[in-house]
Design a protein around this motif. Structure first.
Motif, PDB file in Angstrom:
ATOM      1  N   ALA B 198       0.806  -1.214   0.000  1.00 12.98           N
ATOM      2  CA  ALA B 198       0.000   0.000   0.000  1.00 12.98           C
ATOM      3  C   ALA B 198       0.843   1.269   0.000  1.00 12.98           C
ATOM      4  O   ALA B 198       1.816   1.382   0.740  1.00 12.98           O
ATOM      5  CB  ALA B 198      -0.925  -0.001   1.215  1.00 12.98           C
ATOM      6  N   SER B 201      -3.907   4.044   0.360  1.00 15.93           N
ATOM      7  CA  SER B 201      -4.929   3.011   0.183  1.00 15.93           C
ATOM      8  C   SER B 201      -6.222   3.497  -0.479  1.00 15.93           C
ATOM      9  O   SER B 201      -6.857   2.744  -1.188  1.00 15.93           O
ATOM     10  CB  SER B 201      -5.271   2.397   1.534  1.00 15.93           C
ATOM     11  OG  SER B 201      -4.085   2.115   2.245  1.00 15.93           O
ATOM     12  N   SER B 202      -6.611   4.744  -0.242  1.00 17.88           N
ATOM     13  CA  SER B 202      -7.893   5.194  -0.786  1.00 17.88           C
ATOM     14  C   SER B 202      -7.791   5.559  -2.267  1.00 17.88           C
ATOM     15  O   SER B 202      -8.793   5.872  -2.899  1.00 17.88           O
ATOM     16  CB  SER B 202      -8.429   6.386   0.011  1.00 17.88           C
ATOM     17  OG  SER B 202      -7.728   7.567  -0.321  1.00 17.88           O
ATOM     18  N   SER B 308      -0.530  11.398   4.176  1.00 21.33           N
ATOM     19  CA  SER B 308      -1.140  10.967   5.438  1.00 21.33           C
ATOM     20  C   SER B 308      -1.295   9.458   5.440  1.00 21.33           C
ATOM     21  O   SER B 308      -0.909   8.767   6.384  1.00 21.33           O
ATOM     22  CB  SER B 308      -2.517  11.619   5.615  1.00 21.33           C
ATOM     23  OG  SER B 308      -2.377  13.009   5.738  1.00 21.33           O
ATOM     24  N   GLU B 309      -1.872   8.937   4.355  1.00 19.66           N
ATOM     25  CA  GLU B 309      -2.100   7.499   4.293  1.00 19.66           C
ATOM     26  C   GLU B 309      -0.779   6.733   4.244  1.00 19.66           C
ATOM     27  O   GLU B 309      -0.633   5.678   4.851  1.00 19.66           O
ATOM     28  CB  GLU B 309      -2.968   7.149   3.076  1.00 19.66           C
ATOM     29  CG  GLU B 309      -4.403   7.648   3.238  1.00 19.66           C
ATOM     30  CD  GLU B 309      -5.319   7.281   2.079  1.00 19.66           C
ATOM     31  OE1 GLU B 309      -5.044   6.273   1.395  1.00 19.66           O
ATOM     32  OE2 GLU B 309      -6.307   8.008   1.851  1.00 19.66           O
ATOM     33  N   SER B 311       2.051   7.626   5.508  1.00 23.81           N
ATOM     34  CA  SER B 311       2.731   7.653   6.805  1.00 23.81           C
ATOM     35  C   SER B 311       2.186   6.539   7.694  1.00 23.81           C
ATOM     36  O   SER B 311       2.893   5.977   8.526  1.00 23.81           O
ATOM     37  CB  SER B 311       2.546   9.008   7.494  1.00 23.81           C
ATOM     38  OG  SER B 311       1.234   9.158   8.001  1.00 23.81           O
ATOM     39  N   SER B 312       0.922   6.211   7.507  1.00 20.99           N
ATOM     40  CA  SER B 312       0.295   5.138   8.270  1.00 20.99           C
ATOM     41  C   SER B 312       0.686   3.771   7.695  1.00 20.99           C
ATOM     42  O   SER B 312       1.080   2.862   8.425  1.00 20.99           O
ATOM     43  CB  SER B 312      -1.222   5.326   8.216  1.00 20.99           C
ATOM     44  OG  SER B 312      -1.901   4.208   8.700  1.00 20.99           O
ATOM     45  N   ASN B 313       0.604   3.662   6.361  1.00 18.69           N
ATOM     46  CA  ASN B 313       0.883   2.369   5.719  1.00 18.69           C
ATOM     47  C   ASN B 313       2.327   1.905   5.904  1.00 18.69           C
ATOM     48  O   ASN B 313       2.607   0.715   5.917  1.00 18.69           O
ATOM     49  CB  ASN B 313       0.571   2.445   4.215  1.00 18.69           C
ATOM     50  CG  ASN B 313      -0.925   2.461   3.951  1.00 18.69           C
ATOM     51  OD1 ASN B 313      -1.692   1.875   4.698  1.00 18.69           O
ATOM     52  ND2 ASN B 313      -1.328   3.135   2.891  1.00 18.69           N
ATOM     53  N   THR B 341       2.637  12.457   8.770  1.00 15.34           N
ATOM     54  CA  THR B 341       2.562  12.322  10.227  1.00 15.34           C
ATOM     55  C   THR B 341       2.121  13.650  10.850  1.00 15.34           C
ATOM     56  O   THR B 341       1.280  13.697  11.737  1.00 15.34           O
ATOM     57  CB  THR B 341       3.938  11.902  10.778  1.00 15.34           C
ATOM     58  OG1 THR B 341       4.332  10.692  10.141  1.00 15.34           O
ATOM     59  CG2 THR B 341       3.881  11.673  12.279  1.00 15.34           C
TER      60      THR B 341
END
Lengths: 432, 464
Positions: B198, B201-202, B308-309, B311-313, B341
């Motif tokens: 990923a 993801s969106s 943003s995504e 940084s999470s993935n 982040t």
């Protein structure tokens, strides 16, 4: 100075669904024959793996919400909660932030009502094991528990005493067990408790709270309230305000120890998990779930008592779903035998895992028949024993009722131990 | 070359025994041997003997029987390591196959290598790779495009019959245009993302690269469809895209937004898109002026949501697993992780992330309105021609602006077909972008096919 305790609880409960929260792996972390057996790319957080929510877990959570009078969300979603820990393989936990499945609700206790803030669903973490391997201390990770469905129940600060806390927590556990959605095994971590504790003088909510973690029994929960009440009172008496912090409960010494203060509180960077579409919960779905809503503990006890079972027996039966099933069937098959069956169950006289209610009733019936014929055989034996001991009979009639036991023993001895003590006692009383 | 042939021609040849799939595979390996290391096209190449052995086990009636293909290295495969072009996953061998790979395998296609890319999909040039900067086969001093640069170049240089890329903010479309091949960004949810490492993801989508729109149709039919392992995959039925190719009407309304042909767009690229439009008009389609005032806001929204995504993935590459530590992240990845982040931090979420979500909703509405007036929207693909290697790597902002025509489509989840539409005076290829409503892949591929029936741009390959 006297203070009033204010406590809110956060309760984590592992659901006993067949599969895990976001993958098809078996959900049975406590009985796994070895570590890392129930794992897959999803619960290991491997590159490219995606979570797909477990519908049963969502329904179970809604079911509890219905049982506790919560409002069920029309739209709900899952969010990512980020923090770094070796037992969290994705670097985030999938949880619910601002749109939980269940909003509000309450549970009444004899000390008053405990309102709920919310009930939400998330995934459990893996489990760290600190061990020594080949003389080296190592930390091992067992992923059997990773992504097991975990329900979190959050209460309002309505708990006013350790006794109230105990009653609330027990009541909650009984409901969850009665619904059949979780075992709430506290020793294994199937139910975990946290308390938010502060003290007030005038009933208003103060500007600080102390969070106590690592509580794994209702007694320890109550103990931590007692300890914190004492500790915070002393600080407040000095005119100071207790620090806003997280403390851990130590059961060995029965006290709480500071773990983390507000300054290093985590920023979880919540955001909606883009891998999971929002949940639309329509009324048709909720009605389907509602059909699973079984009777709640209080109602069950009332029903059992009105069917003829003693309240103490009813309370014991309530704790064991198998006993409950057994007595329910007895009630259908032979309502007259419910009282006896209830007592027999409570006194562990029935091996209800082995024997069917039908077989039990059949055996009971033949016993009763034996007794009737036995009565006619016992009567002469009873008279014989009384006739043989006129002095003792006189003493009994003069008020030394303790002698009855001697008579009972004597009669039973004469039958070669085959007589039912209760029947013998009754016959003796009749003849004395 | 046999690999100049379309997929249909190859498959027909295999059936009537006029073409031996072994020869095609040999030819692909020949190209790989000659050019892959020079151009940094592939990260890992599969053992040829293993491939030929695997071919022997295949049933020749399978729909993609014997076709050699390249996957972007962002797809989990059990045969070859999956690095995502980052040394962090240098030795990572996945214990499972990505759904797209599984489907292709089951259809008889054969994986022969994994393509280079910007690490984690971070970039539009394949310069941000830990396995060497990807070079453009049309001019090896220039970037190949990206982030799916390797798979695109592999199709252009005939190292495979087709390839699978991954498009988040233009990662299939940009290199398709700069390599003179056809590439499809699918509707979000059309193809399962399971097993695709990923990025954001969106917006991550799994799509094919091929020589023609017709080739893409054949591959899409195999890889599209719902997947129990991807909760965002769409339940929509999968049409026979190949059969639908010829059913596309020749009286479509083609929307053109003047705002999208403004400042920052290379004049020749602009002219090329206009010529493309004229060609469509010649075919009988109707050109319609529409309004899409979205350029500035969509880039801004994309560069909040995607970091943003990501940084999470990327949080899972924490140095505990996979054997390598976090200092191996590239500058570009570190930048995106830091930015993301920050944007998700408490107190900033409302100022950035939530606002970006609002822009996303606004974009969806704007495009919905545009699609009330037209069937397909014509956009340029890249505002600029491929830069010289290293020129923009230290200029992240310029790189972001190059995504101008890609990010709106990514944010609304629509499909977009990029096909070759001519050449720049510098000799490099240009592509255009045809954007449709969600799940209108048939229409886009049909329109592209119509264009490719009357033009020959797509038949040219780089002179190496």
């Amino acid at each position: 100075m006297t203070y009033q305790l204010i406590c809110g609880a956060e309760i984590h409960v592992e659901l006993k669904t067949k599969s895990k929260m976001f993958c098809g792996c078996q959900n049975d972390p406590f009985h796994a024959p070895k570590p890392n057996l129930y794992t897959c790319p999803v619960c290991l957080g491997l590159p490219g793996a995606l979570p797909v929510p477990n519908q049963k877990a969502i329904e179970d959570t809604i079911l509890l919400g219905l049982a506790l009078h919560s409002q069920i969300a029309k739209v709900s979603k899952f969010d990512r909660k980020h923090y770094f820990y070796p037992d969290l393989p994705k670097g985030y936990q999938i949880s619910q932030y601002d749109q939980p499945l269940c909003i509000g609700g309450y549970l009444d206790t004899s000390f008053g009502r405990v309102n709920l803030t919310r009930i939400h669903l998330e995934e459990d973490t893996a489990k760290l094991q600190h061990a020594t391997v080949n003389g080296q201390s190592v930390s091992l990770i067992d992923f059997n528990r990773s992504s097991v469905p975990l329900m979190e129940i959050v209460t309002e600060p309505d708990i006013k005493s350790p006794e109230m806390a105990k009653e609330f927590l027990k009541g909650l556990r009984d409901i969850i067990r009665a619904l059949g959605i979780a075992d709430c095994d506290m020793e294994k971590g199937g139910m975990r408790l946290e308390a938010n504790i502060s003290l007030t003088k005038d009933g208003t909510l103060p500007h600080y709270k102390v969070e106590v973690k690592n509580i794994n029994s209702f007694r320890f929960f109550a103990n931590s309230l007692d300890y914190e009440f004492q500790r915070q009172s002393e600080i407040l008496d000095k005119g100071e305000i207790p620090a806003q912090e997280t403390r851990g409960y130590r059961s060995t010494s029965n006290l709480t120890v500071s773990q983390r203060t507000k300054e290093d509180a985590a920023d979880y960077r919540y955001f909606p998990d883009p891998d999971i579409p929002p949940l639309i919960i329509d009324s048709a779905w909720v009605s389907t779930i509602q059909q699973r809503l079984r009777k709640l503990p209080n109602q069950i006890i009332t029903d059992l008592v009105s069917a003829g079972i003693t309240e103490s027996a009813a309370k014991i039966i309530l704790q064991d779903p198998d006993m409950l099933t057994f007595i329910t069937q007895v009630k259908i098959l032979d309502p007259k035998s419910v009282r006896t069956a209830g007592n027999d169950l409570a006194n562990k006289k029935i091996d209800y895992h082995q024997i069917t209610p039908e077989a039990y009733l059949e055996a009971k019936k033949s016993n009763v028949q034996n007794q009737i014929s036995a009565n006619s055989q016992l009567e002469p034996l009873v008279r014989q024993v009384l006739a043989d001991n006129p002095e003792l009979v006189a003493q009994y009639r003069a008020g030394k009722t303790g002698i009855l036991g001697f008579f009972v023993g004597a009669v039973i001895k004469n039958t070669g131990g085959k007589a039912d003590p209760r029947t013998v006692t009754e016959l003796l009383k009749k003849n004395l | 070359m046999l690999l100049d042939k379309s997929i249909l021609e190859l498959l027909t040849g295999y059936k009537n025994k006029s073409i031996d799939p072994v020869d095609v595979i040999n030819e692909a390996y020949g190209q790989i041997d000659k050019y892959s290391s020079k151009l940094n096209t592939l990260i890992t190449v599969r053992d040829k003997q293993e491939v030929l052995d695997f071919l022997k086990t295949l049933d020749s009636s399978l729909p993609l029987y014997g076709l050699p293909y390249i996957l972007k290295d962002s797809y989990a495969t059990t045969e070859l390591r999956t690095t995502c072009a980052s040394k962090i996953l240098d030795n990572y061998l996945s214990p499972y196959d990505a759904t797209v790979h599984k489907k292709l395998k089951e259809a008889g296609a054969i994986l022969i290598g994994k393509g280079n890319q910007d690490a984690w999909g971070h970039g539009a040039s394949t310069e941000n790779s830990d396995y060497g900067m990807g070079k453009n086969p049309w001019d090896p001093t220039r970037v190949v495009g990206g982030s799916s640069g390797g798979p695109a170049a592999a199709v252009a240089t005939r190292m495979c019959a087709f390839a699978i890329g991954e498009d988040t903010g233009g990662s299939i479309r940009n290199p398709a245009a700069w390599n003179n091949i056809s590439g499809l960004r699918v509707t979000y949810g059309r193809v399962s993302r399971y097993g695709c490492v990923a990025y954001a993801s969106s917006m991550d989508t799994v799509g094919p690269f091929g020589k023609t729109a017709a080739d893409l149709a054949i591959i899409l039919k195999v890889i599209a469809g719902p997947d129990v392992y991807d909760g965002t995959s769409a339940p929509h039925e999968v049409p026979d895209y190949n059969l639908e190719l010829t059913k596309t009407p020749n009286k479509l309304k083609i929307g053109i937004a003047p705002e999208m042909f403004g400042a920052g767009l290379d004049q020749e690229i602009s002219n090329n898109a206009q010529d493309f439009a004229s060609k469509l008009a010649e075919l009988g389609h109707q050109l319609i002026d529409i309004s899409l005032p979205v350029a500035e806001i969509s880039d801004a929204a994309y560069y909040i949501l995607a970091p943003s995504e990501t940084s999470s993935n990327l949080g899972r590459y924490d140095g505990i697993r996979y054997g390598n530590t976090r200092d191996l992240f590239t500058q570009e990845s570190m930048r995106r992780i830091m930015v993301g982040t920050y944007e998700l931090s408490s107190g900033y979420y409302d100022a950035f992330y939530r606002k970006a979500l609002k822009i996303r909703t606004l974009l969806i509405k704007t495009f919905q309105k545009a699609f009330e007036q037209c069937d397909v929207i014509l956009l340029p693909e890249n505002p600029i021609m491929p830069p010289k290697l290293g020129d923009l790597i230290s200029d992240p902002l310029a790189n972001m602006l190059a995504d101008l025509y890609n990010t709106p489509v990514s944010l609304i989840g629509s499909p977009s077909l990029v096909i070759p539409s001519g050449f720049h005076k510098n000799g490099l290829p240009i592509g255009v972008q045809l954007v449709g409503k969600k799940f209108s892949e048939s229409l886009l591929l049909g329109l592209g096919h119509q264009y490719q029936q009357v033009t020959e741009w797509h038949t040219r390959s780089p002179q190496l």
